[in-house]
Design a protein around this motif. Structure first.
Motif, mmCIF file in Angstrom:
data_model
loop_
_atom_site.group_PDB
_atom_site.id
_atom_site.type_symbol
_atom_site.label_atom_id
_atom_site.label_comp_id
_atom_site.label_asym_id
_atom_site.label_seq_id
_atom_site.Cartn_x
_atom_site.Cartn_y
_atom_site.Cartn_z
ATOM 1 N N ASN A 143 0.806 -1.226 0.000
ATOM 2 C CA ASN A 143 0.000 0.000 0.000
ATOM 3 C C ASN A 143 0.835 1.269 0.000
ATOM 4 O O ASN A 143 0.349 2.325 -0.424
ATOM 5 C CB ASN A 143 -0.938 0.020 1.203
ATOM 6 N N TYR A 144 2.071 1.180 0.472
ATOM 7 C CA TYR A 144 2.902 2.380 0.493
ATOM 8 C C TYR A 144 3.112 2.908 -0.927
ATOM 9 O O TYR A 144 3.271 4.112 -1.130
ATOM 10 C CB TYR A 144 4.237 2.098 1.183
ATOM 11 N N GLN A 145 3.083 2.007 -1.920
ATOM 12 C CA GLN A 145 3.160 2.434 -3.315
ATOM 13 C C GLN A 145 1.788 2.464 -3.969
ATOM 14 O O GLN A 145 1.360 3.480 -4.502
ATOM 15 C CB GLN A 145 4.076 1.516 -4.125
ATOM 16 N N TYR A 146 1.082 1.329 -3.923
ATOM 17 C CA TYR A 146 -0.130 1.192 -4.728
ATOM 18 C C TYR A 146 -1.344 1.886 -4.120
ATOM 19 O O TYR A 146 -2.326 2.134 -4.815
ATOM 20 C CB TYR A 146 -0.433 -0.296 -4.967
ATOM 21 N N ASP B 92 -6.611 -4.583 -11.061
ATOM 22 C CA ASP B 92 -5.216 -4.285 -11.405
ATOM 23 C C ASP B 92 -4.257 -4.905 -10.408
ATOM 24 O O ASP B 92 -3.239 -5.507 -10.780
ATOM 25 C CB ASP B 92 -4.986 -2.770 -11.437
ATOM 26 N N ARG B 93 -4.570 -4.766 -9.131
ATOM 27 C CA ARG B 93 -3.657 -5.282 -8.113
ATOM 28 C C ARG B 93 -3.619 -6.807 -8.116
ATOM 29 O O ARG B 93 -2.566 -7.407 -7.945
ATOM 30 C CB ARG B 93 -4.052 -4.740 -6.746
ATOM 31 N N VAL B 94 -4.770 -7.433 -8.318
ATOM 32 C CA VAL B 94 -4.802 -8.900 -8.375
ATOM 33 C C VAL B 94 -3.990 -9.406 -9.561
ATOM 34 O O VAL B 94 -3.131 -10.285 -9.431
ATOM 35 C CB VAL B 94 -6.255 -9.405 -8.454
ATOM 36 N N LEU B 95 -4.234 -8.838 -10.732
ATOM 37 C CA LEU B 95 -3.534 -9.295 -11.940
ATOM 38 C C LEU B 95 -2.057 -8.907 -11.905
ATOM 39 O O LEU B 95 -1.203 -9.645 -12.381
ATOM 40 C CB LEU B 95 -4.208 -8.726 -13.187
ATOM 41 N N ASN B 96 -1.758 -7.749 -11.307
ATOM 42 C CA ASN B 96 -0.374 -7.322 -11.155
ATOM 43 C C ASN B 96 0.393 -8.274 -10.245
ATOM 44 O O ASN B 96 1.610 -8.438 -10.378
ATOM 45 C CB ASN B 96 -0.338 -5.899 -10.572
ATOM 46 N N GLY B 97 -0.324 -8.927 -9.342
ATOM 47 C CA GLY B 97 0.305 -9.947 -8.500
ATOM 48 C C GLY B 97 0.393 -11.291 -9.193
ATOM 49 O O GLY B 97 1.436 -11.928 -9.205
ATOM 50 N N LEU B 98 -0.712 -11.734 -9.808
ATOM 51 C CA LEU B 98 -0.732 -13.049 -10.456
ATOM 52 C C LEU B 98 0.278 -13.163 -11.585
ATOM 53 O O LEU B 98 0.855 -14.226 -11.816
ATOM 54 C CB LEU B 98 -2.134 -13.332 -10.997
ATOM 55 N N THR B 99 0.501 -12.077 -12.305
ATOM 56 C CA THR B 99 1.405 -12.130 -13.453
ATOM 57 C C THR B 99 2.839 -12.470 -13.050
ATOM 58 O O THR B 99 3.573 -13.077 -13.826
ATOM 59 C CB THR B 99 1.393 -10.785 -14.217
ATOM 60 N N GLY C 211 2.763 -6.853 -5.639
ATOM 61 C CA GLY C 211 1.857 -6.448 -6.699
ATOM 62 C C GLY C 211 0.399 -6.574 -6.313
ATOM 63 O O GLY C 211 -0.426 -5.711 -6.628
ATOM 64 N N ALA C 212 0.045 -7.669 -5.640
ATOM 65 C CA ALA C 212 -1.362 -7.933 -5.322
ATOM 66 C C ALA C 212 -1.700 -7.638 -3.873
ATOM 67 O O ALA C 212 -2.871 -7.696 -3.486
ATOM 68 C CB ALA C 212 -1.699 -9.398 -5.626
ATOM 69 N N GLY C 213 -0.695 -7.316 -3.084
ATOM 70 C CA GLY C 213 -0.906 -7.192 -1.644
ATOM 71 C C GLY C 213 -1.912 -6.143 -1.232
ATOM 72 O O GLY C 213 -2.516 -6.232 -0.164
ATOM 73 N N SER C 214 -2.099 -5.136 -2.078
ATOM 74 C CA SER C 214 -3.026 -4.063 -1.708
ATOM 75 C C SER C 214 -4.432 -4.290 -2.242
ATOM 76 O O SER C 214 -5.316 -3.462 -2.012
ATOM 77 C CB SER C 214 -2.496 -2.720 -2.231
ATOM 78 N N ALA C 215 -4.663 -5.400 -2.952
ATOM 79 C CA ALA C 215 -5.973 -5.619 -3.585
ATOM 80 C C ALA C 215 -7.104 -5.624 -2.565
ATOM 81 O O ALA C 215 -8.155 -5.019 -2.783
ATOM 82 C CB ALA C 215 -5.967 -6.928 -4.374
ATOM 83 N N LEU C 216 -6.901 -6.318 -1.440
ATOM 84 C CA LEU C 216 -7.972 -6.448 -0.449
ATOM 85 C C LEU C 216 -8.230 -5.156 0.316
ATOM 86 O O LEU C 216 -9.261 -5.023 0.978
ATOM 87 C CB LEU C 216 -7.650 -7.577 0.534
ATOM 88 N N THR C 217 -7.282 -4.229 0.236
ATOM 89 C CA THR C 217 -7.451 -2.989 1.008
ATOM 90 C C THR C 217 -7.850 -1.800 0.136
ATOM 91 O O THR C 217 -7.936 -0.680 0.640
ATOM 92 C CB THR C 217 -6.153 -2.645 1.772
ATOM 93 N N VAL C 218 -8.093 -2.028 -1.165
ATOM 94 C CA VAL C 218 -8.524 -0.924 -2.033
ATOM 95 C C VAL C 218 -9.806 -0.290 -1.502
ATOM 96 O O VAL C 218 -9.878 0.931 -1.285
ATOM 97 C CB VAL C 218 -8.735 -1.421 -3.489
ATOM 98 N N ALA C 219 -10.840 -1.109 -1.277
ATOM 99 C CA ALA C 219 -12.117 -0.585 -0.772
ATOM 100 C C ALA C 219 -12.007 -0.048 0.650
ATOM 101 O O ALA C 219 -12.513 1.050 0.944
ATOM 102 C CB ALA C 219 -13.196 -1.660 -0.870
#
Length: 430
Positions: A37-40, A284-291, A156-164
Motif C-alpha cells: 500500500n505504500y506504493q499502490y 489491477d492489483r490482483v492481476l499485477n500480482g498473479l502475473t 503487486g497484489a498485496g493491496s488488492a484487499l485494502t482498495v475498498a
C-alpha cells in the motif's frame, strides 16, 4: 586476474526440506504484502490532498516519485547489508521506517512534509522488497523465476484487499487518519515478520539448474564487477522503459479516470458492481500480482528472454488499446487490468535474469542494482504529468509508453538473448 569470483569454500550444511524453503518464501511474501500500500495505495490519497491544500497534481506526484527513488536506489546498499549480516535486521528497520513515513504523511501540511514522509517510507519499503526478493533467489536456484515471481506478487497484489477499505476510511475518517492507521498497522506486522527470516547456508539448497532454455552462470560476480558489464546496462535500459509506463498508470490511475470521466461510473462484471476506478484498482492489483509468478513460472520453462518478448509485446498492445478504448468505463476496467497483467512480471523476470547471469552469492546486491532502474523510471512519472498538463490530454503519454514496450520486447529477443549466451559461455571458461 579474472573479473569473476568463485564462491568461497564453506562447510556444507545439510539440505533443508522443500517445506522449510517454502516457509521462508511465505514469510517474505507476507512482508511484501505489508509494504504494497505504500506504493499502490498512494493514488487514492492524491485527489484529497489536492482538494485540501490546492497544490497542482504534478507537484503532489513528486512525493510518489521520491518514494520510488528511495525505495529503489538504496536497495544495493541494503542488499549489501543483507548479504553480509542476513535479512532480519534490514526488514526490521524497514518496517519501522514504513510506519514512520506514513505517520509523517498523517501530520504533513506542506509539500515538503509529504516528500519527507514518502522518502522515509520508500527507504523502509525498499529494504523489505530487496531483502525478500534476494532471499527468494537464494532459496530457490532451481525455481528462480517462480520464486521471485511469487515474492514479487505479494507486493503487486498485496493491496488488492485494502482498495475498498482505504477508500472507505478516507471518505469516513479523512485521508490523514487513513495514513496513520494503515501506516502503523502494516509497519508493525513487518517488524514481527522480520524475526522469522533467514538466509540459506551453503549446501542447504539445490544446485543451479541445467536447462537448454535457462542460461545460468556457475560463477559469482561481485557487484562492482556487474557494473562493468555492458549487458547489465542493456537490462537496465529495458527495465526503465518498461517500468515507466506501469508506474505512470499506478500513480495516475484515479486522476486518469477522473479526466476521462469514468471514475464514478458503476461497472458490473461477473455479478459484482463497483465504480470504475475501484473495480479497476482491485483487478489491477490482483492481476499485477498473479502475473509475477505466472510469467516467472513460464520463464523457468521457455527462457527469460522469450517470456520478455511475449509479455512486453502484450504490454505495448494493452497500453495502446487502453488509450483507444479506455474512455468507456467497462473497457477502462478490463484494459487497465490487462496492462497491469502484462507489466508486473518485470519484477520477477529481471531479478531472475540478473541472478542467472551474475550468480547467486551476491544476488541481493546485484538484483538490487538492477532494481534501481525502477527509480530511474519513476523520474518519468512527473514528466508524464507535465505533458498531460501542457496538452490537456494523455495522448502523447500513452503513445510513448506503448512504443517503449514494443522496443523492449524486440530488444529481449534480438539482442539480450544472444548476448547473454555469449557472456555466460565466457564465464564458464574464465
Amino acid at each position: 586476474m579474472s573479473d569473476m569470483v568463485q564462491a568461497t569454500a564453506a562447510p556444507a550444511a545439510a539440505r533443508v526440506s522443500d517445506t522449510y524453503r517454502w516457509m521462508q518464501l511465505a514469510i517474505g511474501v507476507a512482508a511484501m504484502v505489508m509494504i504494497a500500500n505504500y506504493q499502490y495505495g498512494w493514488t487514492f490519497f492524491v485527489p484529497d490532498i489536492q482538494k485540501k491544500f490546492g497544490w497542482d497534481r504534478a507537484s503532489i506526484q513528486w512525493a510518489f516519485t521520491l518514494f520510488v527513488l528511495f525505495e529503489t536506489w538504496l536497495v544495493p546498499v541494503e542488499g549489501w547489508f543483507v548479504d553480509k549480516y542476513g535479512p532480519r535486521i534490514v526488514v526490521l528497520v524497514g518496517g519501522i521506517l514504513c510506519a514512520l513515513g506514513w505517520a509523517i504523511n498523517a501530520q504533513a501540511t506542506s509539500l515538503n512534509g509529504y516528500y519527507l514522509g514518502m522518502i522515509i517510507a520508500g527507504i523502509g519499503a525498499g529494504g523489505v522488497y530487496g531483502t525478500c526478493v534476494g532471499n527468494a533467489l537464494k532459496w530457490f536456484p532451481d525455481k528462480r523465476g517462480l520464486a521471485a515471481g511469487i515474492t514479487a506478487a505479494g507486493f503487486g497484489a498485496g493491496s488488492a484487499l485494502t482498495v475498498a477499505p482505504i477508500q472507505a476510511m478516507i471518505k469516513d475518517s479523512g485521508f490523514q487518519t487513513t495514513f496513520l492507521y494503515f501506516g502503523l498497522g502494516q509497519g508493525i506486522i513487518i517488524v514481527l515478520l522480520s524475526f522469522f527470516l533467514l538466509a540459506p547456508k551453503a549446501g542447504q539448497v539445490p544446485a543451479v539448474v541445467a536447462n537448454a532454455n535457462i542460461i545460468q552462470t556457475r560463477r559469482n560476480y561481485q557487484p562492482t564487477e556487474v557494473l562493468r558489464q555492458p549487458i547489465f546496462w542493456l537490462m537496465y535500459f529495458m527495465f526503465v522503459i518498461v517500468g515507466a509506463g506501469g508506474l505512470m498508470v499506478t500513480a495516475n490511475l484515479k486522476p486518469i479516470a477522473v479526466d476521462w470521466k469514468v471514475d464514478s461510473v458503476p461497472v458490473t462484471l461477473m455479478a459484482v458492481t463497483m465504480t470504475a476506478v475501484t473495480f479497476a484498482a482491485t483487478i489491477d492489483r490482483v492481476l499485477n500480482g498473479l502475473t509475477r509468478p505466472f510469467f516467472g513460472w513460464i520463464s523457468d520453462m521457455i527462457g527469460r528472454e522469450n517470456t520478455m518478448f511475449i509479455a512486453f509485446g502484450m504490454e505495448g498492445i494493452g497500453i495502446w488499446m487502453l488509450y483507444l478504448w479506455g474512455h468507456d468505463p467497462v473497457w477502462f476496467v478490463l484494459l487497465s487490468g490487462f496492462v497491469f497483467f502484462a507489466w508486473g512480471e518485470i519484477y520477477s523476470l529481471f531479478p531472475s535474469t540478473c541472478t542467472d547471469t551474475f550468480g547467486a552469492k551476491f544476488a541481493t546486491t546485484n538484483a538490487g542494482l538492477l532494481y534501481t532502474a525502477k527509480g530511474t523510471a519513476a523520474l518519468l512519472v512527473p514528466i508524464a504529468n507535465y505533458m498531460q498538463q501542457s496538452s490537456g490530454n494523455w495522448d502523447k503519454v500513452f503513445i510513448i509508453a506503448a512504443g517503449a514496450n514494443i522496443l523492449a520486447s524486440l530488444l529481449a529477443i534480438m539482442l539480450l538473448k544472444p548476448w547473454r549466451k555469449i557472456v555466460v559461455a565466457k564465464s564458464a571458461t574464465a
